[in-house]
Design a protein around this motif. Structure first.
Motif, PDB file in Angstrom:
ATOM      1  N   TYR A  19      -1.304  -9.686  -3.832  1.00 29.90           N
ATOM      2  CA  TYR A  19      -0.860  -8.628  -2.994  1.00 29.90           C
ATOM      3  C   TYR A  19      -0.614  -8.961  -1.715  1.00 29.90           C
ATOM      4  O   TYR A  19       0.331  -8.489  -0.816  1.00 29.90           O
ATOM      5  N   LEU A  23       0.332  -4.872  -8.438  1.00 31.53           N
ATOM      6  CA  LEU A  23      -0.229  -5.490  -7.413  1.00 31.53           C
ATOM      7  C   LEU A  23      -1.590  -4.979  -6.821  1.00 31.53           C
ATOM      8  O   LEU A  23      -2.731  -5.393  -6.542  1.00 31.53           O
ATOM      9  N   PHE A  24      -1.277  -3.577  -6.335  1.00 40.83           N
ATOM     10  CA  PHE A  24      -2.363  -2.861  -5.940  1.00 40.83           C
ATOM     11  C   PHE A  24      -3.577  -2.519  -6.723  1.00 40.83           C
ATOM     12  O   PHE A  24      -4.757  -2.625  -6.261  1.00 40.83           O
ATOM     13  N   TYR A  43       4.559  -3.113  -7.466  1.00 41.78           N
ATOM     14  CA  TYR A  43       3.539  -2.928  -6.190  1.00 41.78           C
ATOM     15  C   TYR A  43       2.466  -2.187  -7.056  1.00 41.78           C
ATOM     16  O   TYR A  43       1.282  -2.520  -6.495  1.00 41.78           O
TER      17      TYR A  43
END
Length: 379
Positions: free
Chosen positions: A265, A291-292, A288
């Protein structure tokens, strides 16, 4: 702002949209349902697990030790991160529209940095406490007021670090779509934003990890060589030494898990500051969200680690979930959390200056330990 007018936000980084209703990055319903299920499961496990850890420690006097108070602080930060950040930022990242108002926009740009700082510096405080207990056992230990002061200091510094981003948060309306952004004054080239984020990443990730790596390396060498000062002279049992090793292994696993979850991240943000064109690609939304999720999943692993590696926490979880038909706590589980050996017995077992120098309050809380694997400070 960059090639694609990327929305700048510390904890929500998603591509801008071009229309007022449906974004260029809108997902099919089935895909959104899968992501929703994944995030919902994460939040439930994190909230229930961390709330249980807090209950185990605060509701049982034997568990109220310096190390465990820092674990409570860590669990509280993780619980709040899962409750107040994960779900709301998932909605923002998946819809690219801010639904939650101006006040919550300020909060969302304040709390995530605060919680990350509190989490990793609680781990650092635990590392420091373990270092003093094992490498310098004859030195005075942190008192209860001292522990409270350290915890309060961690929160105050965390809030100060996050305040600039909160202060410059604002709600904007772009092509009829509401956005929560951070508008740094006079920052047309984004240098202020870049510098701030590099400082934040250094302070909430790289610096404390380096400190903990060095400290745990020294602790490991001390323990695995059985070279704790005073151990040989006073004949501390092998079981007692193994208990210390078990505590260190548990906390090292907690730190490594945090580092692994957050590294992709942080690298994503660093890359985005230098290559903003990556946000123009359709696939970046899925990257995203993955990864979040990985970063936020760090909030749910610690209770699992405690339960798997620590007998007293395992007993506490059985007691907490005794209403479940498949869980049957035993009398042994109750004794693990409530029975405290007498001070004379503990002194006879350990015969170390670390035990004899305990404060009276620590003695009543069982902080000297009894050779079992447990989280409290002392031995």
């Amino acid at each position: 702002m960059g090639v694609c007018d990327v929305m700048i936000d510390n904890i929500s980084f998603s591509p801008e949209i071009n229309t007022t209703g449906i974004t260029a990055f809108s997902m099919p319903g089935w895909q959104l349902a899968l992501w929703t299920s994944a995030y919902l499961a994460l939040v439930l496990v994190a909230v229930i697990g961390n709330a249980t850890v807090i209950w185990i420690i605060l509701a049982h006097q034997r568990m109220r030790t310096v190390t465990n108070y820092f674990i409570v602080n860590l669990a509280l930060a993780d619980l709040c991160m899962a409750t107040f950040n994960t779900a709301f930022n998932f909605v923002y990242a998946s819809h690219n529209i801010w639904y939650f108002g101006r006040a919550f926009c300020y909060f969302q740009n304040l709390f995530p940095i605060t919680a990350m700082f509190v989490s990793i510096y609680s781990m650092t405080a635990i590392t420091a406490d373990r270092y003093m207990a094992i490498v310098h056992p004859f030195q005075p230990r942190l008192s209860a007021p001292g522990t409270q002061a350290v915890i309060a200091g961690i929160w105050l510094v965390a809030l100060a670090l996050a305040f600039p981003q909160c202060f410059y948060s604002t709600i904007t309306l772009e092509q009829g779509v509401t956005k929560c952004v951070v508008a740094w004054p006079g920052d047309r080239r984004g240098m202020t934003h870049l510098l701030y984020h590099l400082v934040v990443i250094a302070l909430v990730y790289f610096l404390p990890l380096v400190v903990m790596f060095v400290a745990y390396s020294v602790i490991g060498l001390t323990l695995w060589r059985s070279a704790v000062p005073g151990n040989q002279a006073h004949g501390v049992s092998l079981r007692h030494l193994q208990a210390k090793k078990k505590i260190v292994k548990t906390m090292v696993l907690v730190v490594v898990t945090f580092a692994v979850c957050w590294l992709p991240y942080h690298l994503y943000f660093i890359l985005g500051n230098f290559r903003e064109d990556i946000y123009c690609h359709k696939f970046i939304q899925q990257v995203y969200l993955a990864l979040f999720w990985l970063a936020m999943s760090s909030t749910m692993y610690n209770p699992i680690i405690y339960c798997c590696l620590n007998r007293r926490f395992r007993s506490g979880f059985r007691l907490a979930f005794r209403c479940c038909p498949w869980i049957t706590p035993t009398e042994e589980d109750k004794l693990e959390l409530t029975h405290t050996p007498s001070l004379s017995v503990r002194v006879n077992r350990c015969h170390t200056r670390e035990t004899l120098f305990m404060a009276p309050s620590e003695a009543t809380n069982g902080q000297a330990g009894s050779g079992q694997e447990e989280m409290p400070t002392g031995s």
